[in-house]
Design a protein around this motif. Structure first.
Motif, short mmCIF file in Angstrom:
data_model
loop_
_atom_site.label_atom_id
_atom_site.label_comp_id
_atom_site.label_asym_id
_atom_site.label_seq_id
_atom_site.Cartn_x
_atom_site.Cartn_y
_atom_site.Cartn_z
N ILE A 156 0.86 -1.18 0.00
CA ILE A 156 0.00 0.00 0.00
C ILE A 156 0.90 1.23 0.00
CG2 ILE A 156 -1.65 1.36 1.37
CD1 ILE A 156 -2.91 -1.18 2.32
N TYR A 175 -9.68 -5.52 -3.27
CA TYR A 175 -8.96 -4.44 -2.60
C TYR A 175 -9.85 -3.22 -2.41
CZ TYR A 175 -4.69 -7.16 -3.28
OH TYR A 175 -3.74 -8.15 -3.24
N ALA A 182 -6.88 1.88 -0.37
CA ALA A 182 -5.64 1.14 -0.59
C ALA A 182 -4.73 1.78 -1.64
CB ALA A 182 -5.96 -0.29 -1.01
#
Length: 455
Positions: A156, A175, A182
């Protein structure tokens, strides 16, 4: 076990809720459950969003000065507001607990919302047993561990192209479903807040407002992370005696309007007590509902728009064109609405309380998550439990199609049958011999085992 007087009634449980609707509601319901099992209940709460004591004559209430007058308590400033609460409420809470020590009152334990850490700090300092209440989906809590793992692996921020990719080993999440963005650098104060929320410190156990069968895999993962007893005793609103918990005034006249509608014909629309949308989305929702040609009951909370009254922002043509088959109110008695036979669908933000309430009544959903845990709840509703339709975007044509699909299509009938099957599963869990029923019995015995000493 004595339940009206005697030793068990004298055992006091101190409840410390977080002062937002979605958190206060399950804590008060838990208090009602424990009171029915013979415990005396003290609710220590902030001045901000304080419950009305007259609604709970069997509870004792303690108001904690929070110094939040004039403070921004909107969702965008939530982390700062909670920090202020934890700072300002610790000393007065400790002072009251010390006074209880002096009076030699027997206290079984302190049960606190995971966000109000000051309660656990005081409990630990005074050597009192504490239990944390998690009033959310366990899959959401497990997602925190996923985020910390991604951070540790320096994954990240992610590229935008990865957002729709599945997270390996964490079905069904992508995600984009994670509760923190993220694709950007996550602010340090937000990370600190999440780490604190994941830390149960010296707590003796965790109470979950959920059903073990729904959350089994993430509960197993979290049990490895937190080696203390877990008690999944939800849905709390079904386990508890019926008590009022809404901080907003409910418009019960909508129930008589529902009485005039055909069975399973009405879609109920509500985005909860905290979410804020922009005027463009409000307009898209309005015309999407209008063009679906389905009867609807829409709870348009005045604060749904940031800075203006949402009710006054609805298009006049929308009100005129839907007057014969739609009803707009400021706030509805949601549990009663979802239990009404006329309601056949729920257009929802997927808050955990709303999710559980819809499951308990077998009502299928159109899922429009807005914040925090709601993205994960929506993903589970649509891809694991399969009782909802995911709203892919917020355009009126998409809203129109989703409402029609849920309410009048063959796909909607299949989803409705799954929702009914889930209702039956929930009923089995809360009835005698079911997992939630048995977990509650174990919790009562556990609390009694903690209360062998006096303060």
């Amino acid at each position: 076990m004595e339940t009206s007087s005697g030793l068990e009634r004298r055992r006091r449980v101190v409840l410390v809720p977080c002062p937002f609707q979605g958190h206060i509601t399950p804590m008060l319901q838990l208090g009602a459950i424990l009171h029915s099992k013979g415990f005396s209940i003290l609710v220590a709460h902030t001045k901000f969003n304080s419950p009305n004591p007259s609604n709970y004559p069997h509870f004792t209430f303690l108001t904690l000065p929070d110094n939040l007058d004039g403070f921004d308590t909107s969702f965008d400033n939530l982390v700062n507001a909670i920090s202020v609460i934890n700072t300002n409420c610790e000393a007065p809470f400790e002072e009251h607990m010390v006074q209880m020590v002096a009076e030699e009152e027997q206290v079984a334990c302190i049960i606190y919302d995971s966000i109000v850490k000051f309660a656990e700090v005081v409990a630990d300092r005074l050597k009192l047993p504490s239990i944390v209440l998690r009033n959310i989906n366990a899959a959401y809590m497990h997602s925190h561990l996923v985020i910390f793992k991604l951070l540790a692996e320096n994954l990240i921020p992610l590229p935008e192209s990865q957002l729709h990719a599945a997270i390996p080993g964490v079905h069904p999440l992508r995600y984009k479903d994670l509760p923190l963005p993220a694709t950007i650098e996550i602010p340090q104060n937000v990370l600190d807040f999440q780490r604190s929320d994941m830390d149960i410190r010296s707590s003796s156990a965790v109470i979950w407002n959920n059903i073990d069968q729904l959350d089994h895999w993430p509960l197993q993962q979290l049990q490895q992370h937190w080696p203390v007893p877990f008690f999944s005793i939800g849905p709390l609103h079904k386990m508890a005696p019926d008590i009022p918990t809404s901080l907003l005034e409910e418009e019960n006249n909508c129930l008589s309007w529902l009485d005039k509608q055909a069975p399973n014909s009405v879609i109920y629309v509500s985005l909860g007590s905290l979410a804020i949308i922009d005027e463009k989305e409000l307009i898209e929702m309005a015309w999407g509902l209008a063009k679906s040609e389905q009867p609807f009951l829409w709870a348009v909370r005045p604060s749904l728009l940031n800075g203006s009254d949402a009710m006054k922002s609805l298009p006049e043509d929308f009100i005129k064109n839907t007057r014969e088959r739609g009803l707009v109110v400021k706030w509805a008695p949601q549990k009663k609405v979802l239990a009404h036979p006329a309601v056949g669908g729920f257009f929802t933000h997927c808050g955990w309380n709303s999710t559980l309430e819809s499951m308990c009544e077998g009502v299928p959903l159109v899922c429009r998550p807005c914040l925090v845990d709601q993205w994960i709840n929506a993903r589970y509703l649509t891809h694991v439990w399969r009782v909802g339709i995911e709203l892919e975007n917020l355009q009126q044509i998409t809203i129109e199609n989703a409402v029609r699909s849920l309410m009048v299509s063959e796909e909607g009938e299949v989803i409705r049958q799954r929702a009914f099957n889930m209702k039956q599963e929930v009923d089995r869990c809360i009835n005698e011999g079911g997992s939630s029923h048995e977990a509650l019995n174990r919790l009562v015995e556990f609390i009694i085992s903690l209360s062998g000493r006096k303060l």
